[in-house]
Structures are given as C-alpha cells and as structure tokens.
Design a protein around this motif. Sequence first.
Motif, PDB file in Angstrom:
ATOM      1  N   ALA A   1       0.835  -1.204   0.000  1.00  0.00           N
ATOM      2  CA  ALA A   1       0.000   0.000   0.000  1.00  0.00           C
ATOM      3  C   ALA A   1       0.868   1.252   0.000  1.00  0.00           C
ATOM      4  CB  ALA A   1      -0.921  -0.008   1.227  1.00  0.00           C
ATOM      5  N   PHE A   2       1.964   1.224   0.773  1.00  0.00           N
ATOM      6  CA  PHE A   2       2.882   2.367   0.797  1.00  0.00           C
ATOM      7  C   PHE A   2       3.472   2.623  -0.578  1.00  0.00           C
ATOM      8  CE2 PHE A   2       7.339   3.749   1.113  1.00  0.00           C
ATOM      9  CZ  PHE A   2       7.153   5.002   1.671  1.00  0.00           C
TER      10      PHE A   2
ATOM     11  N   VAL B   1       1.399   6.942  -6.612  1.00  0.00           N
ATOM     12  CA  VAL B   1       0.311   7.801  -7.077  1.00  0.00           C
ATOM     13  C   VAL B   1       0.587   9.265  -6.758  1.00  0.00           C
ATOM     14  CG1 VAL B   1      -2.122   8.360  -6.702  1.00  0.00           C
ATOM     15  CG2 VAL B   1      -1.444   5.986  -6.989  1.00  0.00           C
ATOM     16  N   ILE B   2       1.105   9.523  -5.548  1.00  0.00           N
ATOM     17  CA  ILE B   2       1.336  10.902  -5.123  1.00  0.00           C
ATOM     18  C   ILE B   2       2.492  11.549  -5.886  1.00  0.00           C
ATOM     19  CG2 ILE B   2       2.039  12.348  -3.171  1.00  0.00           C
ATOM     20  CD1 ILE B   2       0.513  10.452  -1.345  1.00  0.00           C
TER      21      ILE B   2
ATOM     22  N   ILE C   1       0.604   4.065  -2.894  1.00  0.00           N
ATOM     23  CA  ILE C   1       0.253   5.440  -2.542  1.00  0.00           C
ATOM     24  C   ILE C   1       1.377   6.406  -2.899  1.00  0.00           C
ATOM     25  CG2 ILE C   1      -0.266   6.980  -0.616  1.00  0.00           C
ATOM     26  CD1 ILE C   1      -1.705   4.617   0.722  1.00  0.00           C
ATOM     27  N   ARG C   2       2.604   6.016  -2.599  1.00  0.00           N
ATOM     28  CA  ARG C   2       3.749   6.872  -2.936  1.00  0.00           C
ATOM     29  C   ARG C   2       3.852   7.069  -4.441  1.00  0.00           C
ATOM     30  NH1 ARG C   2       8.987   6.483  -4.491  1.00  0.00           N
ATOM     31  NH2 ARG C   2      10.453   8.038  -3.612  1.00  0.00           N
TER      32      ARG C   2
END
Length: 310
Positions: free
Chosen positions: A39-40, A46-47, A43-44
């Motif tokens: 997940a990290f 995507v950001i 998310i990283r």
Amino acid sequence: MSSSEAPPTEAPIDAEPIKAVPVRHYGRWVAGVIILFLAFIVIRSVITNDALQWPVVGDYLFDARVLRGLQNTLILTVIAMLIGIVGGILLAVMRLSPNPLTSGAAAIYIWLFRGTPLITQLVIWNFLALAYPRLGLGIPFGPEFVSWDTNQLITQFTASLLGLGLNEAAYMAEIVRGGIQSVDSGQLEAASALGMSRTKTLRRIILPQAMRVIIPPTGNETISMLKTTSLVVAIGYYELMVAVQTIYAQNYKTVPLLITAAAWYLFMTSVLTLVQIQIEKRFARGTSRDVVQRQGWASRMFSRGGGNVT
C-alpha cells in the motif's frame, strides 16, 4: 457418633488460575506487513507520479462545467431511482397477483428489461423517432385526439430517464418481491381473517416488515445508479463523464480529468453509503440486526467481517 450428624467437610483446595495463552497468528502479521508495504508503494507512486498532474486535478475539481455535469448526474440518479422504486413496487405486486394475465405481464416486462443491455435501451429510447415519428393519444384503431413529434417529446434527458428508470424498475421488482415473500404468510391470513383488504394489508402490515429486507439492496442499487448514469454518454446527455470528456477533448489533459471524475464519484458514493447506514439503522431497530448496524462509516466501508450476532 449420631447418624444424623453430617460428615466433616474437607478444606477447599486452592485451584491454580488457568492461564489463557493467545494463539499466535504469525501469518496474519506477515500478511499485514506485506499489505502495508505494498500500500505504501502504491500510494507513494500515485502521489509522486508527475504524469497524474495533481495541480490540474485541483484546478478542475470545482470547474463550472464539471459541477454542471455533477448536478445533472445527481438529478438523473434521484429521478431514475424514483421511477425504479415506484415501478418496482407496482411490478412486484403484479408479479405476486393471483391473476395470471397480470402476473404474466409483469414477468414479461422484467424478462425484457433485465435481458437486454442498458446501453441498448438508452440508444433505442433516444432514436425512438426512427420507428415512431409521432406519438399520440386516442381510441385504438380509431381517431387520434392529440399527438406529438417524438423528437421533441423524447429529448436526451427524457431518453436518459426512461432508459435508466424503466430498467431499474425491473431489478427493483425482484428486490421488492423478495422482501414481500420474506414476511410470514400467516400474517396475510390473519389480516384477511380480520377483514382487511389486500391493498390495506400490503400497505399496513406486509411492506413495513418487508422494508428491512428491501432497504439494503435498494441502497446498493442507488449507489450503482449513480455510477450507471455515466452510460448516458452513449446518447450525449451532459453529465459528469460527458463534462470531463468535453474538457479533455480540448486541452488533452485526459488522465487528470478522469481522476477528477473518479474523485467526485467516490465522494458521492461515500455520502450515499452514510445515508444508507442511517436508513438501515432506522428499520433495524428492535431486531438482532440492530447490533450489527451500530458501526461507523469506516467500519462499513473497510470492515474485515464480523462475528455472529445472537
């Protein structure tokens, strides 16, 4: 020693307390760590991905064209669901009717609208004028009292409502029918013995109890309808997806504008989920399901499952 005397009791032996050793679920911890790590990474990614152009998403999130499409999406959702719910109740009552013609007509309707793709129905309603240039009212095989041009009568908005609402009525009919049949038949017999009419029995006794079964899938259908409205892009009615498509066809910012649409859909479905939870709580009062309903939005959206309710 007298026979009536009780034998001496032995001193109680202090029992050692049982130490409950919890079962070690090492696999769960390993799986949890792996999931958090993945997940990290996602998310990283995507950001920090510059190709997603987050500043552009922020610029168009409250753009007037996007908000107008969002407004039309909500209007379509509300009216189409009203048509679907009212039509579904009527079809369910017809389907359960002892009259074979009434029951058969409802069965054919449900078969027809559930058996053909929704996008096909939308296109047929939009181009109905090709088959029926004018629609009118009058005596069958006799004089016509009033008529309208089909293209003027069935606009893109009307075609969208007819396609979405009438299709939804077929699905709601089965949901309502299942809810009605979940009520014990003895209550219908008791109401009949008291002299209550079939309509009054349905309105006062059957439907209030059936609502506990009907409400959860109806909430799911409403959330699904919100997203299904995007199919009216096939006939060009201006809603959220058409709005973002119109914008990125001009500036070629395809990905950020699709993210904008997805963000609004996620926000609206989350709000509808909150509303659904509150309605389910109301109809679950006084039942064992009421315990299950006492959970927050986060538990409902991301629940890992619950235990048995007694």
